[in-house]
Motif scaffolding. Structure first.
Motif, short mmCIF file in Angstrom:
data_model
loop_
_atom_site.label_atom_id
_atom_site.label_comp_id
_atom_site.label_asym_id
_atom_site.label_seq_id
_atom_site.Cartn_x
_atom_site.Cartn_y
_atom_site.Cartn_z
N HIS A 11 -20.15 -33.83 -52.07
CA HIS A 11 -20.89 -34.06 -50.80
C HIS A 11 -19.66 -34.73 -49.93
CE1 HIS A 11 -24.14 -35.26 -48.28
NE2 HIS A 11 -23.75 -36.53 -48.43
N ASN A 12 -19.05 -34.17 -49.27
CA ASN A 12 -17.81 -34.72 -48.32
C ASN A 12 -17.83 -34.09 -47.17
OD1 ASN A 12 -17.37 -32.16 -49.02
ND2 ASN A 12 -15.18 -32.67 -49.77
N GLU A 15 -20.21 -36.52 -40.05
CA GLU A 15 -20.85 -36.14 -38.99
C GLU A 15 -19.51 -36.55 -37.85
OE1 GLU A 15 -24.16 -38.49 -38.23
OE2 GLU A 15 -25.45 -37.11 -39.67
N LYS A 42 -26.45 -29.78 -36.85
CA LYS A 42 -27.67 -30.77 -37.14
C LYS A 42 -28.26 -30.93 -35.75
CE LYS A 42 -27.35 -34.38 -39.10
NZ LYS A 42 -27.19 -35.72 -39.94
N GLU A 44 -30.95 -33.17 -33.49
CA GLU A 44 -31.61 -34.13 -33.49
C GLU A 44 -32.72 -34.04 -32.01
OE1 GLU A 44 -29.21 -37.47 -32.83
OE2 GLU A 44 -28.40 -37.35 -35.11
N CYS A 60 -20.90 -31.18 -37.99
CA CYS A 60 -20.53 -31.58 -39.15
C CYS A 60 -19.21 -30.84 -39.63
CB CYS A 60 -21.63 -31.81 -40.23
SG CYS A 60 -23.11 -32.70 -39.49
N GLN A 63 -14.69 -33.26 -44.67
CA GLN A 63 -13.76 -34.35 -44.42
C GLN A 63 -12.32 -34.03 -44.25
OE1 GLN A 63 -14.41 -37.37 -47.47
NE2 GLN A 63 -16.10 -38.27 -46.34
N ARG A 89 -19.13 -40.36 -38.96
CA ARG A 89 -19.70 -41.25 -40.05
C ARG A 89 -20.21 -40.04 -41.35
NH1 ARG A 89 -24.32 -42.04 -36.24
NH2 ARG A 89 -25.42 -40.40 -36.31
N LYS A 90 -20.16 -40.55 -42.37
CA LYS A 90 -20.57 -39.69 -43.55
C LYS A 90 -22.12 -39.23 -43.52
CE LYS A 90 -19.53 -39.34 -48.28
NZ LYS A 90 -18.77 -38.09 -48.34
N VAL A 91 -22.30 -37.92 -43.59
CA VAL A 91 -23.77 -37.37 -43.62
C VAL A 91 -24.33 -38.17 -44.66
CG1 VAL A 91 -24.89 -35.28 -43.94
CG2 VAL A 91 -22.81 -35.27 -42.94
N ASP A 92 -25.70 -38.80 -44.09
CA ASP A 92 -26.60 -39.58 -45.23
C ASP A 92 -27.40 -38.75 -46.06
OD1 ASP A 92 -28.13 -38.59 -43.11
OD2 ASP A 92 -28.94 -40.67 -42.79
N ARG A 93 -27.54 -37.55 -45.76
CA ARG A 93 -28.59 -36.54 -46.44
C ARG A 93 -27.70 -35.49 -47.32
NH1 ARG A 93 -32.35 -34.88 -42.29
NH2 ARG A 93 -31.32 -36.03 -40.86
#
Length: 96
Positions: A11-12, A15, A42, A44, A60, A63, A89-93
């Motif tokens: 999970h790397n 966003e 993604k 929104e 996204c 990294q 920022r890191k994807v939260d899901r």
């Protein structure tokens, strides 16, 4: 026959940037594809009382490819770069 890597979950995703203009989104997609940077988008939804019908589009990237994505944006005009908001920022899901 299974490989050793099939059970590993990584999970790397990051966003990377956000745009609210469809033309800018298409230009970013073309530049990333030209420079062979993998990404996913993604969407929104727009806020309830917002006049914006498009919403926001968040790009996204992995990294490890962030620098390549940043370098790819150097091909865009300054006018287009002004419409991009960098999130980084890191994807939260998790999507798997």
């Amino acid at each position: 026959m299974e490989t050793a890597y099939q059970k590993v979950k990584v999970h790397n995703e990051l966003e990377w940037c956000q745009v609210t203009d469809m033309a800018t989104k298409e230009k970013i997609e073309k530049v990333l594809l030209k420079h062979r940077v993998s990404y996913f988008v993604k969407w929104e939804k727009p806020k309830l009382f917002s006049n914006d019908k498009f919403g926001a589009c968040v790009f996204c990237v992995n990294q490890l490819q962030k620098e390549a994505a940043d370098d790819a944006l150097q091909d865009l005009e300054e006018e287009v770069k002004g419409k991009i908001r960098f999130v980084n920022r890191k994807v939260d899901r998790m999507f798997y």
